[in-house]
Scaffold this motif. Structure first.
Motif, PDB file in Angstrom:
ATOM      1  N   ILE A  34     -12.016  40.354  16.999  1.00 50.69           N
ATOM      2  CA  ILE A  34     -12.020  41.729  17.481  1.00 50.69           C
ATOM      3  C   ILE A  34     -10.619  42.301  17.356  1.00 50.69           C
ATOM      4  CG2 ILE A  34     -12.407  43.255  19.445  1.00 50.69           C
ATOM      5  CD1 ILE A  34     -14.979  42.136  18.364  1.00 50.69           C
ATOM      6  N   GLY A  35     -10.534  43.554  16.934  1.00 52.21           N
ATOM      7  CA  GLY A  35      -9.249  44.217  16.811  1.00 52.21           C
ATOM      8  C   GLY A  35      -9.206  45.524  17.581  1.00 52.21           C
ATOM      9  N   ILE A  48      -3.515  47.945  15.575  1.00 50.69           N
ATOM     10  CA  ILE A  48      -2.655  47.577  16.699  1.00 50.69           C
ATOM     11  C   ILE A  48      -2.587  46.066  16.895  1.00 50.69           C
ATOM     12  CG2 ILE A  48      -2.289  47.762  19.191  1.00 50.69           C
ATOM     13  CD1 ILE A  48      -3.763  50.456  19.034  1.00 50.69           C
ATOM     14  N   ALA A  49      -3.741  45.440  17.048  1.00 54.53           N
ATOM     15  CA  ALA A  49      -3.776  44.017  17.362  1.00 54.53           C
ATOM     16  C   ALA A  49      -5.153  43.459  17.059  1.00 54.53           C
ATOM     17  CB  ALA A  49      -3.428  43.775  18.837  1.00 54.53           C
ATOM     18  N   ALA A  50      -5.224  42.146  16.896  1.00 54.83           N
ATOM     19  CA  ALA A  50      -6.497  41.472  16.671  1.00 54.83           C
ATOM     20  C   ALA A  50      -6.466  40.101  17.316  1.00 54.83           C
ATOM     21  CB  ALA A  50      -6.791  41.344  15.174  1.00 54.83           C
ATOM     22  N   ILE A  51      -7.645  39.588  17.613  1.00 54.09           N
ATOM     23  CA  ILE A  51      -7.768  38.273  18.223  1.00 54.09           C
ATOM     24  C   ILE A  51      -8.942  37.549  17.593  1.00 54.09           C
ATOM     25  CG2 ILE A  51      -9.210  39.113  20.124  1.00 54.09           C
ATOM     26  CD1 ILE A  51      -7.641  37.105  21.936  1.00 54.09           C
ATOM     27  N   ASP A  59      -2.798  38.690  16.361  1.00 54.54           N
ATOM     28  CA  ASP A  59      -2.003  39.391  15.362  1.00 54.54           C
ATOM     29  C   ASP A  59      -1.657  40.754  15.942  1.00 54.54           C
ATOM     30  OD1 ASP A  59      -0.729  40.020  12.974  1.00 54.54           O
ATOM     31  OD2 ASP A  59      -2.583  40.620  11.969  1.00 54.54           O
ATOM     32  N   TYR A  60      -0.393  41.184  15.803  1.00 55.42           N
ATOM     33  CA  TYR A  60       0.060  42.445  16.370  1.00 55.42           C
ATOM     34  C   TYR A  60       0.802  43.275  15.344  1.00 55.42           C
ATOM     35  CZ  TYR A  60      -0.741  40.384  21.005  1.00 55.42           C
ATOM     36  OH  TYR A  60      -1.300  39.801  22.114  1.00 55.42           O
ATOM     37  N   MET A 105      -9.652  42.246   9.042  1.00 54.78           N
ATOM     38  CA  MET A 105      -9.706  43.133  10.196  1.00 54.78           C
ATOM     39  C   MET A 105      -9.168  44.528   9.889  1.00 54.78           C
ATOM     40  SD  MET A 105     -10.628  43.574  13.306  1.00 54.78           S
ATOM     41  CE  MET A 105     -10.931  41.894  13.888  1.00 54.78           C
ATOM     42  N   ARG A 106      -8.067  44.624   9.173  1.00 53.36           N
ATOM     43  CA  ARG A 106      -7.426  45.912   8.932  1.00 53.36           C
ATOM     44  C   ARG A 106      -8.264  46.856   8.090  1.00 53.36           C
ATOM     45  NH1 ARG A 106      -3.447  42.416  10.090  1.00 53.36           N
ATOM     46  NH2 ARG A 106      -1.501  43.213  11.026  1.00 53.36           N
TER      47      ARG A 106
END
Length: 121
Positions: A34-35, A48-51, A59-60, A105-106
């Protein structure tokens, strides 16, 4: 992919904090990275961020790496974004998104409807 719903946005003063939540129904939520993304009117959506699905990898973006923290509670089917030391330039609509892998994700197009964050100066 899963259907996502964001919540927790609001109006805060510079230096304040907010915690955003991203939730979805179904146990399949726990299998997806999820991001979090944000978008300012007139500009493109920003990562912004992902997990990862397990929560062990994160990731940030450089702009938030020292102020924001992403986490997840798979038992509650929820991913969080803790935002500290907020600045006026953080004002945006914040979205969560899902992707099959962290690497993709991006480029995801699977987002929720967003929650507004406004930081007053």
């Amino acid at each position: 992919q899963v259907q996502l719903v964001e919540s927790g946005g609001g109006l805060v003063q510079t230096g304040g904090s907010l915690r955003l939540s991203c939730s979805a129904s179904g146990r399949a939520f726990t299998t997806y990275p999820i991001g979090w993304f944000r978008q300012i009117p007139g500009k493109e959506r920003e990562f912004i961020a992902a997990i990862s699905s397990s929560g062990f990898s994160t990731d940030y973006a450089d702009s938030v790496k020292r102020r924001f923290t992403i986490s997840r509670d798979n038992a509650k089917n929820t991913v969080y974004l803790q935002m500290n030391n907020l600045k006026p330039e953080d004002t945006a609509v914040y979205y969560c998104g899902s992707s099959i892998t962290m690497a993709t994700m991006r480029s995801t197009r699977n987002w929720g409807q967003g929650t507004q964050v406004t930081v007053s100066s």
